[in-house]
Write an enzyme that holds these catalytic residues in place. Structure first.
Site: not given
Ligand code: NAD
Ligand code: DAU
Length: 349
Positions: A13, A36-37, A128-130, A153, A157, A193, A209, A276
């Protein structure tokens, strides 16, 4: 000339945002500060090298000295910071969350402190929406919905956002937070994905999936997400949070079926695999505040965005080959042990 520090600008992004900002903001100079990972690739930003209003500095957001130096250009401090740099992949955070706490939490705090000391006038935290956690079949998250992150994660955040909130409340830093939904488009690392599905389908590999495939996401094209971030940077209220979500809710199974149909590939490439752990069922955002206060609304329809994204990956074979290196291959083998290591179409029927 105003100077903006963009962190994580060699990633997905961030690199799209830099191109948009250079095009839309002719008066602005940009420093791209990125470690630069594996996810930040020199070839993603190679085309920016000759741009006089742009410089690249390799560095770590956890390194206060390097962050402080990046904030200065010809003696004057940056006018704004847009903080994209993060470890961004949920599955990697489930395997090992250490780097997520370091970069996403510690890194944000280090950058906030450096920005405050340099007297930066504006700080935009790309979140993030997460952070909201998971929804059932009904409802949408608003900016005042409680934080309930479920993956390491998402928790990192949410923690980063709280450090931003503390800087606003304690030091009066003029910070704004955006909470974006699942984003897709050019230069996204193939572990996520949509590029995973495109690159697997084009090499005859199966597409994993997770679980039932009924989990729902609202995908947003990267151009729309970047437009929302730019609007929030320009017009967002200090201390405010803005949801930036795509318009079309889609289950993962439906998304893959639509994508494969658009690619002219068979849906038998979809391979159900183990779910997951802690997999959030559904994300959906109420974006009324961004619409009302920023005049922002997403414009790219999913069908068009997917078609453009397929074309982009097919037209950038060298970029894909470089991203799909031995390290990524080893990651894939760890992450998807049940998937055939040979291309699906060459295995037995
Ligand atoms: P990405 O993984 O493609 O890029 C992350 C970039 O950060 C890379 O260039 C990487 O080199 C850099 N980076 C990592 N650690 C660093 C460190 N310690 N110091 C400096 N640079 C470092 O990520 P992305 O998908 O472009 O996401 C960018 C931001 O947007 C993240 O903060 C993410 O949480 C957020 N976000 C992403 C999505 C999405 O769907 N991709 C949606 C909402 C929000
Ligand atoms: O919602 C915003 C978030 O979107 C960002 O904050 C993250 O940085 C970004 O990575 C993304 O997170 P997700 O976990 O939602 O994205 P991912 O592409 O990994 O997965 C999308 C959905 O697809 C999710 O429900 C899990 C599922 N999935 C994913 C992979 C990688 C599969 O079914 N199979 C897979 O192999």
């Amino acid at each position: 000339m105003p100077h903006w520090l963009i962190t994580g600008g060699a990633g997905f992004i961030g690199s799209n945002f830099i191109r948009l900002a250079l095009a839309r903001e002719p008066e602005v100079r940009i420093t791209n500060f990125d470690l630069l990972t594996y996810a930040g690739r020199p070839e993603t930003i190679a085309d920016l090298a000759g741009e006089p209003r742009y410089r690249f500095l390799r560095g770590d957001v956890c390194d206060a000295g390097a962050a402080g130096a990046a904030l200065r250009w010809e003696g004057s401090a940056a006018d704004a910071v847009v903080h994209f740099a993060a470890e961004s992949h949920v599955d990697r955070s489930i395997a090992d969350g250490e780097a997520f706490v370091r970069t996403n939490v510690q890194g944000t705090q280090t950058l906030l402190q450096a920005a405050r000391r340099a007297g930066v006038g504006r700080f935009l935290q790309v979140s993030t929406d997460e952070v909201y956690g998971s929804l059932g079949r009904e409802g949408r998250f608003r900016e005042d919905s409680p934080l309930a992150p479920n993956s390491p994660y998402a928790a990192s955040k949410a923690a980063a956002e709280l450090m931003v909130r503390a800087a606003v409340e304690t030091y009066g830093l003029a910070a704004v937070v955006t909470r974006g939904s699942n984003t897709y488009g050019p230069f996204q690392f193939p572990e996520k994905l949509i590029p995973l599905a495109i690159t697997h389908a084009d090499t005859g590999r199966e597409i994993p999936l997770y679980g039932s495939g009924d989990n729902v996401r609202t995908w947003i094209h990267v151009d729309d997400h970047c437009g929302g971030i730019l609007a929030a940077l320009r017009r967002g209220r200090p201390g405010a949070i803005y949801n930036l979500g795509g318009g079309e809710e889609t289950s993962n199974r439906e998304l893959l079926e639509r994508l494969l149909a658009a690619m002219g590939k068979p849906s038998r490439l979809i391979r159900p695999v183990a779910d997951r752990p802690g997999h959030d069922f559904r994300y959906a955002l109420d974006c009324g505040r961004a619409r009302a206060e920023l005049g922002w609304t997403p414009a790219v329809r999913l069908a068009d965005g997917l078609a453009r994204t397929v074309d982009w990956y097919r037209g950038h074979a060298a970029w894909v080959a470089s991203a799909c290196d031995r390290e990524y291959e080893a990651y894939r083998e760890r992450q998807y042990p049940s998937l055939a290591s040979q291309p699906a179409e060459t295995t037995a029927p």
